[in-house]
Design a protein around this motif. Structure first.
Motif, short mmCIF file in Angstrom:
data_model
loop_
_atom_site.label_atom_id
_atom_site.label_comp_id
_atom_site.label_asym_id
_atom_site.label_seq_id
_atom_site.Cartn_x
_atom_site.Cartn_y
_atom_site.Cartn_z
N GLN A 24 86.78 -48.52 25.95
CA GLN A 24 86.32 -49.08 24.64
C GLN A 24 85.14 -50.10 24.66
O GLN A 24 84.42 -50.40 23.59
N ALA A 41 82.05 -48.61 25.13
CA ALA A 41 81.54 -47.98 23.80
C ALA A 41 80.85 -49.06 22.79
O ALA A 41 79.94 -49.05 21.96
N LEU A 42 81.76 -50.11 22.84
CA LEU A 42 81.17 -51.18 22.15
C LEU A 42 79.82 -51.84 22.42
O LEU A 42 78.77 -52.20 21.56
N GLU A 85 77.50 -50.26 24.09
CA GLU A 85 76.55 -49.16 23.70
C GLU A 85 76.06 -49.18 22.12
O GLU A 85 74.95 -49.26 21.91
N GLU A 86 77.14 -49.44 21.51
CA GLU A 86 77.02 -49.62 20.01
C GLU A 86 76.22 -50.54 19.72
O GLU A 86 75.14 -50.43 18.60
N ARG A 146 83.14 -58.67 20.63
CA ARG A 146 81.81 -58.28 19.95
C ARG A 146 81.07 -59.42 19.55
O ARG A 146 79.74 -59.50 19.78
#
Length: 468
Positions: free
Chosen positions: A316, A319-320, A322-323, A454
């Motif tokens: 996860q 994924a964050l 890359e986002e 984030r």
């Protein structure tokens, strides 16, 4: 006529002035090339000889040999005396030998000959009587892992019990141990490689390394560093019972603490920037500054752990990342084993992320202006800053911390919110290092709060964008 005479007088005075200035320049240059211990004096003498600026005929080999010996001796004395300060300088001038003490290290310097017979070093001298044991590793907490050498200095080093030389070297020795905390990259860089750099760089490769507690794996791992600092093969004094003799040298390495250099107290006055430049050159790294990296998306290196301090939601996290816009490179411990190869990977990255641990030492290979994000686990606040956060700024690397909340640590579920392990980590520290280590270093994993994390990743991206 008077005007002509005046012109001639002025011209004559000018000519004599120019000639006098040229003479001064010639005398200064001659003095420089004869006595300046810096640079390659031998090369300079050859240059002068080839252009007939000194009267040494090609057949006068004896004269040239004497000159070379004098130059080498003066250079050696100059290089060794640069280590010695204050009261130690007086002893060194009187005896040619001195041991430099600090709270965390001890180094002995000798312009007297050294006879090295495995773990015993003889220093022949009629001005000194000394027998002492020395552990050639800076960090005292590792001394139980290090074999001592015995230094025997004085007239007893000239008697028949002293072994004869099997190999005689014409450059100084630097003697140190390759055991200590070898195997942990942080300790290898902080307590071995940096001390080796600041102790030997000013010898300009004209030095030989004599490595006690010889560790072939460590020697192979840092072969590029060793070859950059010395133009010669390393020596294992325990090999084949060979006795090595040197014109002088340094016994031990200068050590100033955690990833530390002290420019004002170093023979070369080196800084962390100098060390970083040296490491880039040793590993042939491409990027000095992050602005030189031209990629569509900034590359983020995520250090993955497998035994402790594991990111339980690693997928996860990726994924964050890359986002947000990063190209993510995931590296596990096995991918770091080839340091020459892995250093090139690190050098292409704009951001590095990892939990407190030795893998973060690779920040030394990041280009200046890159960002290092350390995930600070419960109880590890001081170590995180002291080991990696503080040194990062000295390296020109931008540093961010993500401090986890207790809810993100597996320790909370295991011990409960009111346990001292959660509420008072310092109280666990009073029980000793190994008690503390077993809980916070070896017994803790983390489930990162992606919402909070984030914010840190966005900040890292902004810092990279500013540099780009």
């Amino acid at each position: 006529m008077g005007k002509k005479l005046k012109v001639e007088l002025v011209f004559g005075a000018t000519t004599y002035s120019v000639a006098f200035l040229l003479l001064l320049v010639w005398l200064f240059a001659a003095a420089y090339f004869y006595v300046n211990p810096l640079g390659s004096c031998k090369h300079q003498l050859r240059f002068w000889r080839d252009y007939s600026l000194i009267s040494i005929k090609k057949g006068d080999f004896a004269i040239e040999e004497v000159l070379n010996e004098v130059i080498q001796e003066d250079t050696l004395k100059f290089q060794l005396r640069r280590f010695v300060r204050d009261e130690d300088r007086i002893q060194f001038e009187n005896t040619g030998f001195s041991c430099l003490h600090s709270q965390i290290s001890e180094v002995c310097v000798s312009e007297r000959p050294l006879i090295i017979d495995n773990q015993t070093i003889y220093v022949p001298s009629s001005h000194l009587q000394l027998t002492k044991k020395l552990k050639l590793y800076g960090e005292v907490n590792a001394h139980h892992r290090v074999s001592p050498v015995t230094i025997v200095a004085g007239e007893q080093s000239t008697n028949s019990s002293v072994p004869a030389c099997h190999v005689t070297h014409d450059v100084p020795a630097v003697v140190f141990s390759s055991r200590g905390f070898a195997g942990n990259m942080y300790h290898e860089i902080s307590e071995m490689i940096i001390p080796l750099f600041i102790t030997t760089r000013h010898f300009q490769s004209q030095v030989k390394f004599v490595i006690t507690d010889f560790n072939p794996k460590w020697v192979k791992k840092y072969s590029r560093v060793l070859k950059s600092l010395s133009g010669y093969d390393v020596i294992n004094p325990a090999e084949n019972g060979t006795v090595h003799c040197f014109p002088g040298g340094v016994i031990g390495l200068k050590y100033y603490g955690l990833m530390a250099l002290n420019s004002s107290d170093l023979p070369g006055g080196y800084s962390m920037a100098d060390f970083r430049k040296f490491m880039r050159e040793s590993y042939n790294l491409k990027y000095k500054n992050v602005v030189q990296i031209k990629r569509e998306r900034p590359v983020l290196l995520l250090i993955s752990r497998k035994n402790s301090r594991i990111f339980l939601n690693e997928r996860q996290m990726i994924a964050l990342m890359e986002e947000i816009g990063f190209e993510v490179v995931l590296v596990r411990p096995s991918g770091m084993s080839d340091l020459a190869k892995f250093s090139r990977v690190v050098n292409t990255c704009s951001v590095m992320v990892g939990a407190h641990g030795a893998g973060l030492t690779n920040e030394v290979f990041l280009p200046s202006g890159a960002v290092m994000v350390q995930v600070v686990l419960l109880g590890l606040e001081w170590g995180s800053t002291a080991y990696y956060g503080g040194p990062a700024s000295d390296m020109g690397v931008q540093y961010l911390e993500y401090k986890i909340d207790p809810e993100e640590s597996t320790l909370l579920k295991k011990f409960g919110r009111d346990h001292p392990i959660i509420t008072d980590p310092d109280s666990i520290g009073t029980k000793g290092y190994y008690a503390f280590r077993s809980v916070y270093i070896n017994g803790q994993n983390v489930d990162v709060n992606l919402t909070r994390f984030r914010e840190t990743l966005v900040q890292a991206m902004e810092l990279v964008d500013l540099d780009l």
